[in-house]
Design a protein around this motif. Structure first.
Motif, PDB file in Angstrom:
ATOM      1  N   LYS A   1      -9.018   1.817  -0.514  1.00 29.47           N
ATOM      2  CA  LYS A   1      -9.103   0.542  -1.229  1.00 29.47           C
ATOM      3  C   LYS A   1      -9.367   0.779  -2.712  1.00 29.47           C
ATOM      4  CE  LYS A   1     -10.677  -1.800   2.936  1.00 29.47           C
ATOM      5  NZ  LYS A   1     -11.730  -2.599   3.602  1.00 29.47           N
TER       6      LYS A   1
ATOM      7  N   GLN B   1      -4.011   3.755  -8.770  1.00 28.11           N
ATOM      8  CA  GLN B   1      -3.743   3.798  -7.337  1.00 28.11           C
ATOM      9  C   GLN B   1      -4.537   4.926  -6.722  1.00 28.11           C
ATOM     10  OE1 GLN B   1      -1.894   6.289  -5.528  1.00 28.11           O
ATOM     11  NE2 GLN B   1      -0.403   7.183  -6.934  1.00 28.11           N
TER      12      GLN B   1
ATOM     13  N   LYS C   1      -0.945  -2.001   1.365  1.00 25.61           N
ATOM     14  CA  LYS C   1      -1.201  -0.574   1.536  1.00 25.61           C
ATOM     15  C   LYS C   1       0.045   0.162   2.016  1.00 25.61           C
ATOM     16  CE  LYS C   1      -3.033  -1.128   6.229  1.00 25.61           C
ATOM     17  NZ  LYS C   1      -4.230  -1.022   7.087  1.00 25.61           N
TER      18      LYS C   1
ATOM     19  N   TYR D   1      -4.933  -6.174   0.854  1.00 27.46           N
ATOM     20  CA  TYR D   1      -4.825  -4.727   1.100  1.00 27.46           C
ATOM     21  C   TYR D   1      -4.017  -4.449   2.361  1.00 27.46           C
ATOM     22  CZ  TYR D   1      -6.241   0.006   2.447  1.00 27.46           C
ATOM     23  OH  TYR D   1      -6.238   1.323   2.842  1.00 27.46           O
TER      24      TYR D   1
ATOM     25  N   SER E   1      -3.331   2.430  -1.997  1.00 29.10           N
ATOM     26  CA  SER E   1      -3.131   1.107  -2.589  1.00 29.10           C
ATOM     27  C   SER E   1      -3.125   1.231  -4.102  1.00 29.10           C
ATOM     28  CB  SER E   1      -4.241   0.137  -2.151  1.00 29.10           C
ATOM     29  OG  SER E   1      -5.511   0.579  -2.582  1.00 29.10           O
TER      30      SER E   1
END
Length: 363
Positions: free
Chosen positions: A223, A219, A205, A201, A211
């Protein structure tokens, strides 16, 4: 900046709403159309062998980039680029070795006895984890200067990973013969999952913390992940609740945008338990090759149960011919309303795709 997609803000807002039970003026649509004027492509090179297919990020990137040059993502489709070492690469970081084939990656373990692999701990020096991090860093370098999202790899979790390490047959016996050792292993896997996820991540990111996750084109802000337990097809609801649900709750409590991948009719018996996961945003249903496809009326009771729990539903309609996919999208919207639905559509003509968006808004 090379921009493959035009409506990022609207797309981001719609995903955030879908994951968290917001109102929608139409279902989310994963829609791709042929570009009227294709972008200039990158030169492509063939893979030298099966291993090269998975480890050569530059070759993979050229192929992905060129697809975006030909097709435009509209509605909620978006350009993403992933580098997977198979579905369930967490097993590699915990001691398995990969066997790369054209179709998939098999995870092989020489240490199937609990005494040989417990406890399972986060190992930043594991050779496959270090290799995968290296590949994803290269991903990030390659997409720089474009609006392509770097997708987090398909790590997978809980019993599916233990089955890769210990073997599925052994795990079936363990439910009865070694439940405490199985629980210990599942606790370890749940504890290390976020350590490995966070490492990816931090690379993948966006500047504002969004993400994307490799599987199912999702998406969101924070997270994001697809989670699963395909092994659950072999379990009773009570076994699932005892062995799998604690790990899933631990995992979901630490994440922001979550889609559960439910695979096969044998897993439907676990939906009631899954709906109790407060932070689970949506469910994706794979009916299996021998059954009616996603979106079929047979599965409406399942979709209703998920919607009644306030969760979103991800429905694959891309396997239908375009006209039938469109009619099924409309039928589902009429039945369930506009909120909480996500349709993965086949590639459509631009005019047809734009008309579908308007038609779904007007229903």
């Amino acid at each position: 900046m090379i921009e493959f997609k035009k409506n990022w803000k609207d797309t981001n807002d719609r995903f955030d709403s879908w994951f968290h039970g917001g109102k929608q003026d139409r279902p989310l649509l994963n829609l791709w159309v042929k570009r009227e004027t294709p972008f200039d492509k990158l030169p492509e090179e063939p893979y030298s062998d099966e291993t090269d297919m998975y480890l050569n990020v530059d070759k993979k990137f050229a192929k992905a980039y060129n697809r975006f040059c030909e097709r435009e993502p509209i509605a909620e489709a978006f350009p993403e680029f992933s580098v997977n070492l198979g579905a369930g690469s967490l097993a590699l970081y915990l001691g398995c070795e990969p066997k790369f084939t054209k179709e998939t990656v098999w995870f092989l373990s020489d240490n199937t006895e609990y005494d040989n692999f417990l406890p399972l701990r986060f190992d930043p020096n594991n050779k496959w984890f270090k290799k995968h991090i290296e590949l994803v860093k290269r991903q990030a370098e390659l997409v720089c200067g474009t609006d392509i999202m770097v997708s987090i790899p398909d790590l997978i979790e809980n019993l599916d990973i233990l089955a890769s390490i210990r073997g599925s047959e052994n795990c079936c016996y363990d439910i009865y013969d070694e439940p405490e050792r199985m629980k210990a292993a599942l606790d370890d896997i749940a504890n290390v999952y976020m350590d490995y996820y966070d490492a990816f991540y931090d690379i993948a990111k966006t500047a504002d913390g969004r993400s994307s996750f490799n599987t199912f084109s999702i998406q969101g802000k924070g997270k994001t992940a697809k989670i699963q337990c395909d092994f659950a097809a072999l379990m009773s609801p009570s076994q699932f609740d005892e062995l799998v649900m604690p790990a899933l709750k631990m995992q979901t409590d630490q994440m922001d945008n979550l889609l559960f991948h439910l695979d096969g009719p044998e897993c439907i018996c676990h939906v009631d338990s899954l709906m109790t996961l407060n932070k689970l945003g949506a469910l994706q249903w794979t009916p299996g090759a021998r059954n009616e496809k996603g979106g079929d009326e047979r599965w409406y009771p399942l979709y209703k149960k998920v919607r009644d729990a306030g969760k979103g539903v991800w429905i694959a309609l891309y396997e239908y011919e375009p006209d039938e996919a469109i009619e099924r999208a409309k039928a589902l919207t009429r039945y369930f309303g506009k909120d909480g639905l996500y349709f993965l559509m086949p590639t459509l003509e631009r005019e047809t795709a734009e008309r579908l968006m308007l038609d779904l808004e007007r229903l």
